[in-house]
Scaffold this active site. Structure first.
Site, PDB file in Angstrom:
ATOM      1  CD  GLU A  39       3.190  47.349 105.668  1.00  0.00           C
ATOM      2  OE1 GLU A  39       2.063  47.318 106.352  1.00  0.00           O
ATOM      3  OE2 GLU A  39       3.664  46.826 104.133  1.00  0.00           O
ATOM      4  CG  ASP A  62       0.786  59.005 101.136  1.00  0.00           C
ATOM      5  OD1 ASP A  62       0.591  60.692 100.905  1.00  0.00           O
ATOM      6  OD2 ASP A  62       1.922  59.022  99.834  1.00  0.00           O
ATOM      7  CE1 TYR A 165       5.904  73.703 108.952  1.00  0.00           C
ATOM      8  CE2 TYR A 165       6.480  76.109 109.590  1.00  0.00           C
ATOM      9  CZ  TYR A 165       5.960  74.438 109.582  1.00  0.00           C
ATOM     10  OH  TYR A 165       6.203  73.977 110.464  1.00  0.00           O
ATOM     11  CB  SER A 168       1.743  75.463 103.982  1.00  0.00           C
ATOM     12  OG  SER A 168       2.256  75.471 105.212  1.00  0.00           O
ATOM     13  CE  LYS A 169       2.578  72.880 110.159  1.00  0.00           C
ATOM     14  NZ  LYS A 169       2.142  72.051 110.295  1.00  0.00           N
TER      15      LYS A 169
HETATM   16  N1  LIG Z   1      10.020  70.489 114.281  1.00  0.00           N
HETATM   17  C1  LIG Z   1       9.737  72.093 114.799  1.00  0.00           C
HETATM   18  O1  LIG Z   1      10.061  72.626 115.020  1.00  0.00           O
HETATM   19  C2  LIG Z   1       8.581  72.292 114.388  1.00  0.00           C
HETATM   20  C3  LIG Z   1       7.723  73.805 114.869  1.00  0.00           C
HETATM   21  C4  LIG Z   1       6.400  74.104 114.465  1.00  0.00           C
HETATM   22  C5  LIG Z   1       5.464  73.037 113.863  1.00  0.00           C
HETATM   23  N2  LIG Z   1       6.361  72.098 113.737  1.00  0.00           N
HETATM   24  C6  LIG Z   1       4.878  70.582 112.661  1.00  0.00           C
HETATM   25  O2  LIG Z   1       5.022  69.595 113.816  1.00  0.00           O
HETATM   26  C7  LIG Z   1       4.611  68.829 112.991  1.00  0.00           C
HETATM   27  C8  LIG Z   1       6.021  67.383 112.712  1.00  0.00           C
HETATM   28  O3  LIG Z   1       7.157  68.219 112.814  1.00  0.00           O
HETATM   29  P1  LIG Z   1       8.666  67.150 112.931  1.00  0.00           P
HETATM   30  O4  LIG Z   1       9.040  68.255 113.638  1.00  0.00           O
HETATM   31  O5  LIG Z   1       8.509  66.133 113.746  1.00  0.00           O
HETATM   32  O6  LIG Z   1       8.763  66.338 111.108  1.00  0.00           O
HETATM   33  P2  LIG Z   1       9.652  65.673 110.543  1.00  0.00           P
HETATM   34  O7  LIG Z   1      10.561  65.446 111.484  1.00  0.00           O
HETATM   35  O8  LIG Z   1      10.128  65.798 109.297  1.00  0.00           O
HETATM   36  O9  LIG Z   1       8.307  64.331 110.642  1.00  0.00           O
HETATM   37  C9  LIG Z   1       7.482  64.751 109.517  1.00  0.00           C
HETATM   38  C10 LIG Z   1       6.939  63.548 110.257  1.00  0.00           C
HETATM   39  O10 LIG Z   1       5.316  63.617 108.876  1.00  0.00           O
HETATM   40  C11 LIG Z   1       5.482  62.043 107.768  1.00  0.00           C
HETATM   41  N3  LIG Z   1       4.581  63.071 106.363  1.00  0.00           N
HETATM   42  C12 LIG Z   1       5.074  63.723 105.609  1.00  0.00           C
HETATM   43  N4  LIG Z   1       4.177  63.810 104.763  1.00  0.00           N
HETATM   44  C13 LIG Z   1       2.769  62.855 104.427  1.00  0.00           C
HETATM   45  C14 LIG Z   1       2.499  62.100 103.876  1.00  0.00           C
HETATM   46  N5  LIG Z   1       2.218  62.612 102.901  1.00  0.00           N
HETATM   47  N6  LIG Z   1       2.004  60.881 104.319  1.00  0.00           N
HETATM   48  C15 LIG Z   1       1.942  60.785 106.118  1.00  0.00           C
HETATM   49  N7  LIG Z   1       2.579  61.184 106.738  1.00  0.00           N
HETATM   50  C16 LIG Z   1       3.708  62.116 105.838  1.00  0.00           C
HETATM   51  C17 LIG Z   1       7.367  62.143 107.689  1.00  0.00           C
HETATM   52  O11 LIG Z   1       6.981  60.818 107.373  1.00  0.00           O
HETATM   53  P3  LIG Z   1       8.489  60.220 106.303  1.00  0.00           P
HETATM   54  O12 LIG Z   1       9.128  60.140 107.815  1.00  0.00           O
HETATM   55  O13 LIG Z   1       7.688  59.311 105.528  1.00  0.00           O
HETATM   56  O14 LIG Z   1       8.973  61.580 105.639  1.00  0.00           O
HETATM   57  C18 LIG Z   1       7.543  62.153 108.784  1.00  0.00           C
HETATM   58  O15 LIG Z   1       6.733  61.258 110.045  1.00  0.00           O
HETATM   59  C19 LIG Z   1       4.893  68.990 111.700  1.00  0.00           C
HETATM   60  O16 LIG Z   1       3.125  69.432 111.065  1.00  0.00           O
HETATM   61  C20 LIG Z   1       5.581  70.631 111.310  1.00  0.00           C
HETATM   62  O17 LIG Z   1       4.758  71.157 110.038  1.00  0.00           O
HETATM   63  C21 LIG Z   1       7.706  71.670 113.510  1.00  0.00           C
END
Ligand SMILES: NC(=O)c1ccc[n+]([C@@H]2O[C@H](COP(=O)([O-])OP(=O)(O)OC[C@H]3O[C@@H](n4cnc5c(N)ncnc54)[C@H](OP(=O)(O)O)[C@@H]3O)[C@@H](O)[C@H]2O)c1
Length: 248
Positions: A39, A62, A165, A168-169
């Site tokens: 929060e 969550d 990973y 999962s995707k």
């Molecule tokens: N970064 C890349 O290059 C990339 C490439 C392809 C796809 N993606 C996808 O894009 C999406 C966002 O990635 P990102 O790069 O922004 O990652 P990030 O910076 O690690 O952020 C992940 C977010 O997910 C939240 N989260 C994780 N577990 C959760 C839960 N149980 N309940 C609610 N929120 C939760 C995290 O919250 P907390 O702050 O509480 O941990 C954070 O806000 C993901 O699905 C990732 O697989 C990313």
């Protein structure tokens, strides 16, 4: 806000891509409900966007917790009575663990935890929120995937094996295809896309793109016109200058 205002829920919107998508949706007049599992982080995000003049709402969520999803859904129903856009963004990525370099060494517990957030939570949120969309017969669901989940290109791609990973995707893509079939003939459109490699906590500093760039395709899919794409897997718009589908 009017009764016509679109309501969007973005999971994991306190940082990274979720934050960038929330910001962009809010900038075009959509009422965004920021959500986070912490929060304090979520309220700080709300404050940040407020300071930019963006009138967003916030609620704890969550995605891996049944009770949290139920409470959120109840609040959403009472406060807004509908949801128009759902962005399934929250995700985890254990690929930096050495054992994730091979399917033969991957820890099943790591895979289980990854699937909890990246796959099962998407099903949980879909089960909770799609009924609200069905009441209005309007919905745009955006599932965040990755090119790494494109099974047909795995033999030739240059990405790490990253079994937990990737699988999962692949699950996210599967959910997208199954939901699209189930929602055929309705005005609820569900699609997945790959945002590209972005500079976020997950993507790291070496990534070529910003989260803002990665968010562009989410906005496109969140605002599809009636009759728009259904059950597709898109590349990032930036890369091809327009919407292009990836191979499954
Ligand atoms: N970064 C890349 O290059 C990339 C490439 C392809 C796809 N993606 C996808 O894009 C999406 C966002 O990635 P990102 O790069 O922004 O990652 P990030 O910076 O690690 O952020 C992940 C977010 O997910 C939240 N989260 C994780 N577990 C959760 C839960 N149980 N309940 C609610 N929120 C939760 C995290 O919250 P907390 O702050 O509480 O941990 C954070 O806000 C993901 O699905 C990732 O697989 C990313």
């Amino acid at each position: 806000m009017t009764t016509q205002t679109r309501i969007a829920v973005v999971t994991g919107s306190n940082r990274g891509l979720g934050y960038a998508i929330s910001r962009k949706l809010s900038q075009i007049g959509i009422r965004v409900i920021l959500t986070s599992r912490n929060e304090t982080d979520g309220l700080a995000t709300k404050q940040q966007l407020f300071s930019e003049g963006l009138d967003v709402d916030y609620h704890l969520l969550d995605v891996t917790d049944d009770a949290s999803v139920q409470q959120f859904t109840q609040w959403l129903r009472e406060t807004y009575g509908k949801v128009d856009i759902l962005v399934n963004n929250a995700g985890v990525n254990p690929t930096t663990k050495p054992e994730e370099s091979s399917l033969l060494t991957v820890q099943l517990e790591t895979m289980r935890v990854t699937f909890e957030t990246n796959v099962l939570a998407v099903v949980r949120i879909s089960q909770a929120l799609i009924p609200l969309m069905q009441v209005e017969n309007y919905g745009r669901i955006v599932n965040i995937s990755t090119e790494m989940a494109s099974l047909s290109t795995i033999p030739d791609d240059y990405y790490p094996l990253a079994p937990s990973y990737r699988l999962s995707k692949v699950g996210v893509n599967g959910i997208t295809a199954i939901l699209a079939k189930e929602l055929q003939g309705t005005n609820i459109l569900v699609n997945a896309y790959s945002p590209g490699w972005m500079k976020t906590d997950m993507g790291g500093d070496q990534a070529p793109f910003t989260a803002e760039e990665g968010a562009e395709t989410a906005v496109y899919l969140a605002t599809l016109p009636d009759g728009g794409a259904q059950g597709q897997f898109f590349a990032e718009i930036r890369k091809f200058g327009g919407p292009v589908q990836l191979q499954w």
